[in-house]
Motif scaffolding. Structure first.
Motif, PDB file in Angstrom:
ATOM      1  N   LEU A 142       0.777  -0.926  -0.292  1.00 34.39           N
ATOM      2  CA  LEU A 142       0.348   0.077  -0.023  1.00 34.39           C
ATOM      3  C   LEU A 142       1.032   1.137  -0.635  1.00 34.39           C
ATOM      4  CD1 LEU A 142      -3.241  -1.179   2.682  1.00 34.39           C
ATOM      5  CD2 LEU A 142      -2.798  -0.471   0.012  1.00 34.39           C
ATOM      6  N   THR A 143       1.921   1.428   0.256  1.00 32.85           N
ATOM      7  CA  THR A 143       3.203   2.676  -0.110  1.00 32.85           C
ATOM      8  C   THR A 143       4.064   2.789  -0.680  1.00 32.85           C
ATOM      9  OG1 THR A 143       3.240   2.550   2.661  1.00 32.85           O
ATOM     10  CG2 THR A 143       4.670   3.390   1.607  1.00 32.85           C
ATOM     11  N   THR A 144       4.547   1.359  -1.148  1.00 32.41           N
ATOM     12  CA  THR A 144       5.280   1.530  -2.353  1.00 32.41           C
ATOM     13  C   THR A 144       5.089   0.926  -4.222  1.00 32.41           C
ATOM     14  OG1 THR A 144       6.102  -0.632  -2.494  1.00 32.41           O
ATOM     15  CG2 THR A 144       7.630   1.142  -1.439  1.00 32.41           C
ATOM     16  N   ASN A 145       3.367   0.479  -4.006  1.00 31.09           N
ATOM     17  CA  ASN A 145       2.631  -0.448  -4.953  1.00 31.09           C
ATOM     18  C   ASN A 145       3.911  -1.427  -5.679  1.00 31.09           C
ATOM     19  OD1 ASN A 145       0.612   1.541  -4.611  1.00 31.09           O
ATOM     20  ND2 ASN A 145       2.159   3.027  -5.969  1.00 31.09           N
ATOM     21  N   GLU A 146       4.735  -2.222  -4.810  1.00 30.23           N
ATOM     22  CA  GLU A 146       5.131  -3.921  -5.365  1.00 30.23           C
ATOM     23  C   GLU A 146       4.290  -4.777  -5.487  1.00 30.23           C
ATOM     24  OE1 GLU A 146       8.934  -6.406  -3.305  1.00 30.23           O
ATOM     25  OE2 GLU A 146       8.108  -5.065  -2.512  1.00 30.23           O
TER      26      GLU A 146
END
Length: 156
Positions: A142-146
């Motif tokens: 949810l933070t890095t879109n990894e």
């Protein structure tokens, strides 16, 4: 998005606390063991986590479905919401958006640590028995879109 991430984290934290409480309970079988021989494992980016697996009645969604969690001693957890109670069958996992955590759809959340929270984007959960399942879930940080694929199994 920040509010959504916080709400997902709070919901998963509450479920972890419920599992911790249930894990401390003993069966009423003469005191020979824990509440069940329940365990699970999941793999994220080549690292395998394992620990107790517990299921509780679904906290949102369809009455009769279950929310199941695998909680590792490292603090990592994998939670599947709205698992059907049947003993067989495959269910599709949906992508989480702002409406899904309050619906009857099957979705998943994985926390590796307090800064890494993955939410489902697709995949499947297959019931392998009345109290067991296996899964392969596509997820996004949810933070890095990894993007990652989380696989594993559980018995509750």
């Amino acid at each position: 998005m920040k509010l959504f991430k916080r709400n997902i984290f709070i919901k998963s934290l509450l479920l972890v606390l419920v599992v911790a409480f249930l894990g401390s309970c003993k069966k009423d079988d003469g005191g020979t063991g824990d509440i069940a021989n329940a365990s699970g494992k999941f793999s994220v980016k080549g690292t395998e986590y394992s620990g107790p697996c517990q299921a509780i009645p679904a906290t949102s969604g369809v009455s009769g479905n279950l929310d199941a969690i695998i909680a590792s001693s490292t603090g990592a957890s994998f939670i599947v919401y709205n698992i059907p109670t049947g003993s067989s069958g495959t269910s599709n996992v949906v992508e989480i958006d702002s409406d899904v955590p309050f619906s009857s759809q099957l979705y998943a959340i994985c926390t590796v640590n307090s800064g890494t929270i993955y939410s489902s984007t697709g995949g499947t959960v297959t019931k392998t028995g009345s109290n067991s399942y296996k899964f392969s879930v596509n997820m996004v940080d949810l933070t890095t879109n990894e993007t990652v694929t989380v696989t594993g199994s559980g018995k509750y």
